[in-house]
Design an enzyme around this catalytic site. Structure first.
Site, PDB file in Angstrom:
ATOM      1  N   HIS A  25      35.498  50.579 -34.762  1.00  0.00           N
ATOM      2  CA  HIS A  25      34.748  50.409 -33.515  1.00  0.00           C
ATOM      3  C   HIS A  25      34.731  48.951 -33.064  1.00  0.00           C
ATOM      4  CE1 HIS A  25      32.462  54.450 -34.284  1.00  0.00           C
ATOM      5  NE2 HIS A  25      33.644  54.627 -33.743  1.00  0.00           N
TER       6      HIS A  25
ATOM      7  N   CYS B 257      36.530  37.941 -22.510  1.00  0.00           N
ATOM      8  CA  CYS B 257      36.279  37.841 -21.077  1.00  0.00           C
ATOM      9  C   CYS B 257      36.827  39.085 -20.384  1.00  0.00           C
ATOM     10  CB  CYS B 257      36.930  36.579 -20.508  1.00  0.00           C
ATOM     11  SG  CYS B 257      36.850  36.525 -18.704  1.00  0.00           S
TER      12      CYS B 257
HETATM   13  P1  OAD Z   1      24.273  56.503 -38.249  1.00  0.00           P
HETATM   14  O1  OAD Z   1      23.119  55.646 -37.863  1.00  0.00           O
HETATM   15  O2  OAD Z   1      24.603  57.667 -37.399  1.00  0.00           O
HETATM   16  O3  OAD Z   1      24.053  57.067 -39.725  1.00  0.00           O
HETATM   17  C1  OAD Z   1      23.615  56.230 -40.761  1.00  0.00           C
HETATM   18  C2  OAD Z   1      23.702  57.004 -42.050  1.00  0.00           C
HETATM   19  O4  OAD Z   1      23.366  56.114 -43.113  1.00  0.00           O
HETATM   20  C3  OAD Z   1      22.756  58.205 -42.154  1.00  0.00           C
HETATM   21  O5  OAD Z   1      23.466  59.329 -42.617  1.00  0.00           O
HETATM   22  C4  OAD Z   1      21.713  57.752 -43.191  1.00  0.00           C
HETATM   23  O6  OAD Z   1      21.235  58.837 -43.992  1.00  0.00           O
HETATM   24  C5  OAD Z   1      22.515  56.785 -44.011  1.00  0.00           C
HETATM   25  N1  OAD Z   1      21.729  55.735 -44.709  1.00  0.00           N
HETATM   26  C6  OAD Z   1      20.551  55.173 -44.354  1.00  0.00           C
HETATM   27  N2  OAD Z   1      20.181  54.233 -45.240  1.00  0.00           N
HETATM   28  C7  OAD Z   1      21.149  54.196 -46.195  1.00  0.00           C
HETATM   29  C8  OAD Z   1      21.356  53.437 -47.383  1.00  0.00           C
HETATM   30  N3  OAD Z   1      20.493  52.505 -47.784  1.00  0.00           N
HETATM   31  N4  OAD Z   1      22.483  53.698 -48.101  1.00  0.00           N
HETATM   32  C9  OAD Z   1      23.364  54.630 -47.713  1.00  0.00           C
HETATM   33  N5  OAD Z   1      23.236  55.364 -46.598  1.00  0.00           N
HETATM   34  C10 OAD Z   1      22.140  55.149 -45.852  1.00  0.00           C
HETATM   35  O7  OAD Z   1      25.518  55.496 -38.430  1.00  0.00           O
HETATM   36  P2  OAD Z   1      27.087  55.795 -38.310  1.00  0.00           P
HETATM   37  O8  OAD Z   1      27.441  57.065 -38.972  1.00  0.00           O
HETATM   38  O9  OAD Z   1      27.768  54.560 -38.737  1.00  0.00           O
HETATM   39  O10 OAD Z   1      29.220  53.791 -32.699  1.00  0.00           O
HETATM   40  O11 OAD Z   1      27.240  55.950 -36.754  1.00  0.00           O
HETATM   41  C11 OAD Z   1      28.511  56.109 -36.212  1.00  0.00           C
HETATM   42  C12 OAD Z   1      28.617  55.420 -34.883  1.00  0.00           C
HETATM   43  O12 OAD Z   1      27.557  55.844 -34.024  1.00  0.00           O
HETATM   44  C13 OAD Z   1      28.447  53.924 -34.933  1.00  0.00           C
HETATM   45  O13 OAD Z   1      29.602  53.252 -35.306  1.00  0.00           O
HETATM   46  C14 OAD Z   1      28.065  53.615 -33.515  1.00  0.00           C
HETATM   47  C15 OAD Z   1      27.057  54.699 -33.303  1.00  0.00           C
HETATM   48  O14 OAD Z   1      26.838  55.080 -32.001  1.00  0.00           O
HETATM   49  C16 OAD Z   1      29.465  52.984 -31.654  1.00  0.00           C
HETATM   50  O15 OAD Z   1      28.696  52.111 -31.345  1.00  0.00           O
HETATM   51  C17 OAD Z   1      30.741  53.283 -30.924  1.00  0.00           C
END
Ligand code: OAD
Length: 249
Positions: A120, A128
């Site tokens: 991402h 810019c």
């Molecule tokens: P999410 O915020 O959707 O999910 C975070 C995950 O981390 C959840 O499944 C939690 O259970 C887990 N979690 C929380 N604390 C944790 C810890 N200490 N150790 C391990 N796991 C933990 O984040 P992403 O899956 O990365 O995209 O989200 C995907 C995309 O959605 C991001 O890259 C972003 C967002 O919109 C863009 O901005 C394009």
């Protein structure tokens, strides 16, 4: 849990082509809030209103004010945690080849990992919108928003907004590596955003073992995941790296 970690370590110690897919959860213990779930960023602000490219194009000052400026404050302070370090330990052992990360925080590289696909994009760079010049986010002045380029164009972080494409070279390489790996570590992702969430499916269909590290179940758990280590990434990953190091000593 200790038994599951030992099992996962046994699997990893026998492999030389492992890929990790990471998400916001791996950086939670570095002080960066996740997007979904308790304390998640998308609980406070609507991503379609502030993280969609159309919203940015319509009112860049507002998106800078509400979203990007505060992201910069959090990311400026963040340092790699034990989970980022554990992935570097697995790389040094010759087991982990590549990290595909959905995070834009640069913490894998800060921990030492050398092959990181920033699916991402990266927050470390601003681009810019007019002349494409790039700037280091760390040295950016935010006295007036949006920050502007020397040419007068609006600066934007070099990240993928909703409504934008994944850089095609990142997507292609991630698909190829997912299809070729022997095992995939899926750490701290809700596995709800495509196409990143599809990488473990590709890996599984190509015969890889899927090891998931997350305190909560995800759509992959029980479907695609072979071993679910349900705990926080910092503790689970450092125990895992320790066990693998022991097996390989
Ligand atoms: P999410 O915020 O959707 O999910 C975070 C995950 O981390 C959840 O499944 C939690 O259970 C887990 N979690 C929380 N604390 C944790 C810890 N200490 N150790 C391990 N796991 C933990 O984040 P992403 O899956 O990365 O995209 O989200 C995907 C995309 O959605 C991001 O890259 C972003 C967002 O919109 C863009 O901005 C394009």
């Amino acid at each position: 849990m200790e038994e599951l970690i030992r099992q996962a370590a046994g699997i990893l110690a026998a492999k030389r082509n492992v890929v990790a897919l990471t998400g916001a959860g791996i950086s939670v213990e570095s002080g960066i809030p996740p997007f979904r779930g308790k304390g998640g960023l998308w609980e406070k602000i609507d991503p379609m209103q502030y993280a969609h490219i159309d919203a940015f194009l319509k009112d860049p000052a507002e998106v800078w004010e509400v979203l990007i400026k505060s992201m910069k404050e959090v990311l400026d302070r963040a340092r790699p945690n034990a989970a980022h370090q554990a992935l570097y330990r697995l790389e040094r052992l010759g087991i982990l080849k590549t990290i595909i990360t959905q995070n834009v925080d640069g913490l894998h590289q800060a921990a030492g990992s050398t092959d990181v696909i920033e699916f991402h994009g990266s927050f470390a760079v601003q681009r810019c919108m007019d002349c494409q010049a790039s700037f280091d986010t760390g040295s950016l002045e935010l006295d007036s928003l949006p920050p502007l380029c020397r040419c007068g164009g609006v600066l934007r972080p070099d990240v993928v907004f909703f409504g934008e494409m994944i850089p095609p070279n990142h997507l292609k390489r991630s698909q190829l590596l997912s299809a070729a790996c022997e095992a995939m570590l899926v750490i701290g992702t809700s596995a709800t955003v495509e196409p990143a969430a599809y990488m473990p499916v590709i890996a599984k269909r190509s015969g890889a073992v899927i090891i998931e590290i997350n305190p909560e179940p995800t759509p992959l758990t029980g479907e695609i995941t072979d071993l679910a280590l349900m705990g926080k990434a910092g503790r689970v990953m450092s125990r895992l790296a320790e066990q693998v190091e022991k097996l390989m000593a």
